[in-house]
Motif scaffolding. Sequence first.
Motif, short mmCIF file in Angstrom:
data_model
loop_
_atom_site.label_atom_id
_atom_site.label_comp_id
_atom_site.label_asym_id
_atom_site.label_seq_id
_atom_site.Cartn_x
_atom_site.Cartn_y
_atom_site.Cartn_z
N ASP A 1 0.81 -1.22 0.00
CA ASP A 1 0.00 0.00 0.00
C ASP A 1 0.85 1.27 0.00
O ASP A 1 0.67 2.15 -0.85
CB ASP A 1 -0.95 0.00 1.20
CG ASP A 1 -1.93 -1.16 1.17
OD1 ASP A 1 -2.38 -1.51 0.06
OD2 ASP A 1 -2.24 -1.71 2.23
N TYR B 1 -6.22 3.02 4.28
CA TYR B 1 -7.47 3.07 3.54
C TYR B 1 -8.49 3.86 4.34
O TYR B 1 -9.27 3.33 5.14
CB TYR B 1 -7.97 1.65 3.25
CG TYR B 1 -7.20 0.99 2.13
CD1 TYR B 1 -7.65 1.04 0.81
CD2 TYR B 1 -6.00 0.33 2.40
CE1 TYR B 1 -6.93 0.45 -0.21
CE2 TYR B 1 -5.27 -0.26 1.38
CZ TYR B 1 -5.73 -0.20 0.08
OH TYR B 1 -5.01 -0.78 -0.94
N ASP C 1 -13.39 1.22 -0.24
CA ASP C 1 -13.41 -0.23 -0.12
C ASP C 1 -13.78 -0.59 1.32
O ASP C 1 -12.96 -0.48 2.23
CB ASP C 1 -12.03 -0.80 -0.46
CG ASP C 1 -12.01 -2.32 -0.55
OD1 ASP C 1 -12.93 -2.95 0.02
OD2 ASP C 1 -11.09 -2.87 -1.17
N LEU D 1 -5.06 6.29 -1.07
CA LEU D 1 -5.74 5.04 -1.38
C LEU D 1 -7.17 5.00 -0.88
O LEU D 1 -7.88 4.02 -1.11
CB LEU D 1 -4.97 3.85 -0.78
CG LEU D 1 -3.53 3.67 -1.25
CD1 LEU D 1 -2.94 2.39 -0.68
CD2 LEU D 1 -3.44 3.67 -2.77
N GLU E 1 -9.76 6.31 -1.92
CA GLU E 1 -10.78 6.26 -2.97
C GLU E 1 -10.51 5.14 -3.96
O GLU E 1 -11.02 5.15 -5.09
CB GLU E 1 -10.82 7.61 -3.71
CG GLU E 1 -11.05 8.82 -2.83
CD GLU E 1 -12.44 8.84 -2.21
OE1 GLU E 1 -13.32 8.07 -2.68
OE2 GLU E 1 -12.66 9.60 -1.25
N ARG E 2 -9.71 4.13 -3.55
CA ARG E 2 -9.37 3.02 -4.44
C ARG E 2 -9.66 1.68 -3.76
O ARG E 2 -9.46 1.54 -2.56
CB ARG E 2 -7.89 3.05 -4.82
CG ARG E 2 -7.45 4.28 -5.58
CD ARG E 2 -5.94 4.25 -5.82
NE ARG E 2 -5.46 5.47 -6.45
CZ ARG E 2 -5.39 5.66 -7.76
NH1 ARG E 2 -5.76 4.68 -8.57
NH2 ARG E 2 -4.96 6.80 -8.25
N GLU F 1 -7.21 -2.83 -7.05
CA GLU F 1 -6.59 -1.85 -7.93
C GLU F 1 -5.19 -1.50 -7.44
O GLU F 1 -4.27 -1.29 -8.24
CB GLU F 1 -7.45 -0.58 -8.00
CG GLU F 1 -6.89 0.49 -8.93
CD GLU F 1 -7.77 1.73 -8.98
OE1 GLU F 1 -7.22 2.83 -9.19
OE2 GLU F 1 -8.99 1.58 -8.81
N THR F 2 -5.02 -1.44 -6.12
CA THR F 2 -3.69 -1.16 -5.56
C THR F 2 -2.71 -2.27 -5.95
O THR F 2 -1.56 -1.99 -6.33
CB THR F 2 -3.78 -1.05 -4.03
OG1 THR F 2 -4.69 -0.02 -3.68
CG2 THR F 2 -2.40 -0.74 -3.43
#
Length: 384
Positions: A26, A140, A158, A182, A184-185, A189-190
Amino acid sequence: MVMNSLDLPKAPEETRVVVAMSGGVDSSVVAALLKREGYDVVGITLQLYDHGAATHRRGACCAGQDIHDARRAAETIGIPHYVLDYEDRFREAVIDRFADSYLQGETPIPCVECNRSIKFRDLLSTARDLGADVLATGHYVASRALPGGGRALHRALDPARDQSYFLYATTPEQLDILRFPLGERPKDETRALAKEFGLSVADKPDSQDICFVPQGRYQDVIARLRPDAVRPGEIVHLDGRRLGRHDGIIGFTVGQRRGLNVAAGEPLYVVRLEPGEARVVVGPREALATSVVRLADPNWLGDAALEAARDLPVAVRVRSTREPRPATLTWNPDTACAEVALATPEDGVSPGQACVIYADDGPRARVLGGGTIRRVEAESLAAA
């Protein structure tokens, strides 16, 4: 005024960003993303505990192999990277408090204290010394600018990765400088971005919650740190019956059912711990029901003052694994603490855990703050 992607009125190349690189996927992706956008990125890794003991342990963080992984990621990305020895600070602020809290009959969350005392205080100070405009991490959680200035903390996109529960103690002043790219992901996707950037940590397992506890045996850590404080005692039923003995209350948490090693002809749960007498009190599940939670050391991120709260509708989480549930928040001037009345009683509310307060129970809810669940008397625990 044109703002860059970090909500600053500067060109990316004129914006210095310190990225806290733990050696995991991350934070490595955060550094790579910001570098690709043209920011002046500096990576910092904190060595927090014994280097050798965690060198090859799965799920470690900020020690051993993770430091090498962070350094290698920085080289791949093409950014300067520094390792700072924070072992003494981490031991005093996190590990020692963790041990002492268990001995007081609590169930602490060291990740909250690490974020509060180490990453978002000491590391933030170091970032400022390096001339950074912001400090970015791989958490996150979402941070959004407020219309009147300042920033608000929100649950991540998420839901399976949301870490807002562990970041409730972040102050408004810290939020102004912190960024969480991160938030908004989704996690997949990461992982895909890590492979796209050619990072060797793309498939590395996520770190475990308590990074400094090998194989999850926290009792061993406490016994080593406080050997004279761990003492045996009795296991007692709520009705006064003595059911057995134990080797130390550090082996028990409120709500626990397994591992009691007593026979009573009914399912029993740990209802409370009495550290003064080294006593474990057990009872039926209904004795765990808690309707009111009182908070110590509250941190408040709401717009109005916490002291003005009177039956304020909110949602709260009393465990990291539970979803926010409806409640009301009131500041009690007589006890000088915040009190949360749960709309539906919850089981296993344990002193030492966090009660995190949200504006509502929605998937992207704003974090209003929270506090440490304060130890209460048995009669209050069952029906406060």
